[in-house]
Design a protein around this motif. Structure first.
Motif, PDB file in Angstrom:
ATOM      1  N   LEU A 494       1.036  -0.943   0.218  1.00 19.41           N
ATOM      2  CA  LEU A 494       0.317  -0.045   0.066  1.00 19.41           C
ATOM      3  C   LEU A 494       0.922   0.971   0.088  1.00 19.41           C
ATOM      4  N   GLN A 496       0.300   5.256   0.471  1.00 19.36           N
ATOM      5  CA  GLN A 496      -0.795   5.842   0.321  1.00 19.36           C
ATOM      6  C   GLN A 496      -0.004   7.446   0.482  1.00 19.36           C
ATOM      7  N   ASP A 543      -5.354   9.270  -2.761  1.00 11.46           N
ATOM      8  CA  ASP A 543      -4.105   9.464  -1.900  1.00 11.46           C
ATOM      9  C   ASP A 543      -3.294   8.037  -2.189  1.00 11.46           C
ATOM     10  N   GLN A 544      -4.458   6.718  -2.570  1.00 14.39           N
ATOM     11  CA  GLN A 544      -4.126   5.453  -1.749  1.00 14.39           C
ATOM     12  C   GLN A 544      -3.716   4.366  -2.927  1.00 14.39           C
TER      13      GLN A 544
END
Length: 815
Positions: A494, A496, A543-544
């Protein structure tokens, strides 16, 4: 003892065996003079001094063979350069087989040897006896002879490398133990020794058996474990020629070499004895371990069967000395992912002498130029997971690893020790349905499913193995109905933060700045245009980003990602591999099956290819991503781990009416080969570009701000390429190929395969491989040729295709 240490060195090498001395030598050849090698006792005192000194050239892959070939040439020239004798001689090697399966393996190797430009002869038992008159050939089926192989004196060769290094400006200091490693802001800064500290720009761990413990001082994982390694030396044998080739009898687990008129017999037994579980003593130097006649007795009997005259002489030496082995019998090379400028060259699995020249050259170039000089994924230290540094895991795997050096290297062979390390939460359910598991990066993964009444165990061969027909049934289900794969072992990350999109778009060759819930297939490239990673990126929020890649590149990909996030960027990477199980449903009936379990609209209009969204499925919230690695309609379902068993059960409950079949990774491979989908580490590596690999459709040249490697790709497009990845279809339905088989064009050797698998829909074996031409490779040049692939010394006609043999218009996946 007084030791005069410099206060600073550009490079500090820790360990004075053949590997460390080779790296020092090659660094000076590249012009680096400020090199200091530190040895805790004296040069060669760990493992090097008791090595057998064999220098064969042929290894399991082309790249590793090229490194061994370089070692051979280097050792041949060192005496003339340094004045220090090495004892090197090219007396050749002879490997004998006592079964047709072993002979098949040797023929596969002989074909690769031809591509490596090694002189090689596949010979009959009677011809083998001409090379080795003492040989008992009664039970032999054949042999392979390589005249260019040799042997050397390990101590003298190391001293020659050390002398060459000192002639080039390096400093070698003995009797100086390194006690700690200094680091700051994620970068190595020097070492502490028992005689003082040295600051350094680079530190290289060449500590041999001690490399794992020394790595711990730096916070670096170096998975290796020592094992007892045995050899005996006979009394003088009058009928033993002084220039006889090295003899290998892998079915007897023994090798033989002439040693000053005596016979040295070494053993790679399948029931090895790990040593040093509680650490290696600090004072260990030129030491031997206790004899164990009972352990060695079966292999001595095998030796006397192969060389009957051994029964007429006594044993003068019974030697037992430790050597280090890694979990996969491949050594560790490269910059540690945990610590910048800290390099490792260790864990050489009894092939340190033959590997030292090439490995030393490669690592020296890596340090000086900032990147590996060729594809070194076979031995890249970033292939390891943290769990592999566990000493219990290493102890158990080492029992098997030593003997695997002489085992028959069947396709799809699985490790038997240190298993069940990492399990999908669905493991027990798959086992209940007849899964036969293989292991990848510690993960237990279902490779194939045995029908009721059949034991899910491998029966190995180079032909159609016992699971072939079960693979065909799974393959057919995916093409005609629907198949379920457990792909939980995917590596998942992930990224972010407010700058996540900007940062990731620089790293990715494709444009990932897409709307939320869109998927992008892309590569990560280096500045030379080489493919560092092959993966998908899903934007799950502004934003991920969810990044998904292969099982074996978990450490490597995270390392590349973190290294390319600017220090001042507001972007944060996390490994979320264990957070999600992945249930993949593929096949024309996949939409109907999923639609029964959710109220989400799964139609093509509402859920087009390349889309991803959260849906309710059974009692869980699941991220469904419409992708494919098999060339069919389908979805990857990312399920929070604790919810996965219930989701699986619900799918299995509704599956029968849709023709659902559980499928394994062998089927995933056969399906992707029909479609021509690439696999990182085999078909594409950091020394292959998207232009060469036919992947420019996944490159966005016009996106704002560019990407890493863009200029190299544009230059390559303008100038043309000298190699190109091509898919091949065998005309004869019988042969199987796997990888590293030579490719012939109009009777000339032009390349080697990267992968192969039988395609059940097409009814023949498929292969991929690069073809090369110094004057350039174009579509016209490829299409104008007539091709053959050589499998175990026999050539088979194949059809070449720059596209795909299955569904070239992609109608199946966009319906």
């Amino acid at each position: 003892m007084s030791v005069n240490l410099p206060s600073h060195a550009q490079v500090v090498i820790v360990g004075g065996g053949v590997i460390g001395c080779s790296i020092a030598y090659h660094l000076t050849k590249l012009g680096w003079k400020d090199v200091v090698l530190l040895e805790r006792k004296t040069l060669t005192c760990g493992t090097t001094w008791h090595a057998a000194g064999l220098v064969p050239q042929l290894r399991a892959t082309y790249n590793m063979s090229m490194l061994a070939k370089y070692s051979t040439g280097l050792y041949e020239s060192l005496e003339a350069e340094t004045g220090q004798a090495t004892g090197f001689k090219r007396n050749g090697s002879l490997t004998v087989a006592t079964s047709m399966e072993r002979m098949e393996e040797l023929k596969h190797g002989a074909s690769m040897a031809r591509y490596c430009d090694f002189e090689v002869q596949v010979i009959e038992p009677e011809q083998a006896k001409e090379h080795w008159p003492l040989l008992n050939i009664d039970d032999l089926t054949g042999a392979v002879y390589l005249p260019g192989d040799g042997q050397t004196n390990p101590i003298d060769t190391t001293q020659a490398l050390a002398k060459g290094a000192k002639m080039g400006g390096a400093t070698i200091i003995e009797h100086c133990k390194v006690t700690d490693v200094f680091k700051e802001n994620g970068k190595v800064t020097g070492v502490a020794t028992e005689h003082g500290n040295i600051s350094a720009d680079y530190v290289v761990n060449c500590a041999g058996m001690w490399a794992r413990e020394f790595g711990k001082l730096a916070g670096v994982n170096v998975p290796l474990h020592a094992a007892e390694h045995f050899y005996v030396v006979t009394e003088p044998m009058s009928d033993l020629g002084r220039n006889m080739p090295i003899l290998r009898d892998p079915d007897g687990f023994n090798y033989y070499k002439e040693d000053a008129g005596k016979m040295l017999v070494g053993t790679f037994e399948p029931n090895a004895k790990p040593w040093g579980m509680d650490g290696i003593p600090d004072n260990f130097s030129f030491d031997e371990l206790p004899e164990d006649y009972e352990h060695l007795e079966p292999y001595l009997e095998a030796a006397m069967h192969r060389i009957p005259s051994m029964g007429d002489v006594g044993l003068q030496v019974f030697f037992n000395g430790p050597e280090s082995f890694t979990p996969d019998d491949r050594y560790h090379l490269g910059e540690a992912p945990e610590l910048k400028n800290f390099f490792v060259a260790a864990g050489f699995n009894s092939v340190g002498i033959q590997s030292a020249g090439g490995a030393g050259k490669m690592l020296a170039s890596w340090i000086v130029n900032g990147h590996a000089p060729t594809d070194l994924w076979d031995v890249d230290i970033r292939r390891n997971g943290k769990f592999q540094g566990n000493k219990n895991y290493l102890f158990d795997r080492t029992k098997e690893g030593l003997g695997l050096l002489y085992a028959n290297h069947f396709p799809f062979r699985q490790y038997e020790t240190a298993r069940n390390v990492r399990k999908s939460i669905l493991h027990d359910r798959l086992a209940a349905h007849g899964a036969c598991f293989g292991e990848a990066a510690g993960w237990e993964r279902a490779n194939w499913f045995a029908p009721e009444g059949v034991t899910p165990e491998y029966e190995y061969s180079f032909g159609r193995q016992n699971w072939f027909e079960y693979n065909a049934a799974e393959h057919k289900a995916v093409r005609e109905t629907v198949g379920l794969f457990d792909q939980t072992s995917f590596s998942k990350y992930l990224l972010q933060g407010p700058d996540a999109c900007k940062v990731l778009n620089q790293i990715c060759a494709n444009n990932i700045d897409k709307p939320v819930d869109k998927i992008t297939y892309t590569q990560w490239l280096n500045e030379r245009g080489g493919i560092e990673a092959d993966l998908t990126v899903t934007r799950i929020a502004e934003d991920q980003f969810l990044i998904v890649s292969g099982v074996e590149t978990q450490t490597r990909d995270m390392d590349w990602l973190k290294k390319n996030i600017p220090a001042d960027a507001r972007a944060y990477a996390s490994d979320v591999t264990s957070a999600y199980a992945v249930i993949t449903l593929m096949g024309p009936n996949s939409r109907a099956l999923i639609s029964e379990l959710t109220d989400a609209d799964m139609s093509h209009a509402a859920f087009p290819f390349g889309s991803s969204r959260e849906i309710d499925l059974a009692y869980a919230k699941v991220r469904a991503s419409r992708l494919t690695y098999v060339g069919e309609l389908g979805w990857e379902l990312y399920v929070p781990t604790e919810f996965a068993p219930a989701v699986f059960d619900k799918i299995m409950e509704h599956g029968p009416t849709h023709g659902l079949k559980l499928c394994g990774y062998h089927t995933l491979n056969s399906l992707r080969m029909e479609k021509g989908y690439r696999h990182w580490g085999h078909d594409i590596t950091d020394y292959d570009t998207p232009v060469e690999a036919g992947l420019t459709f996944a490159v966005s040249f016009k996106k704002p701000d560019g990407f890493i490697g863009k200029e190299a790709l544009l230059k390559q497009q303008a100038e043309g390429v000298k190699k190109r990845l091509v898919q091949f279809l065998f005309e004869d339905p019988e042969p199987l190929c796997y990888h590293e088989e030579p490719i012939w064009r109009d009777g000339e050797l032009v390349g080697r395969t990267t992968a192969g698998m039988f395609g059940h829909t097409l009814g023949a074996t498929l292969a991929m491989g690069y073809v090369e031409n110094e004057d350039g490779v174009t579509a016209d040049w490829i299409n104008a040729g007539s091709y053959e692939i050589e499998v175990a010394q026999k050539r088979y006609k194949v059809t070449a295709n720059l596209g795909t043999f299955y569904d070239p218009e992609n109608k199946k996946i966009r319906c």
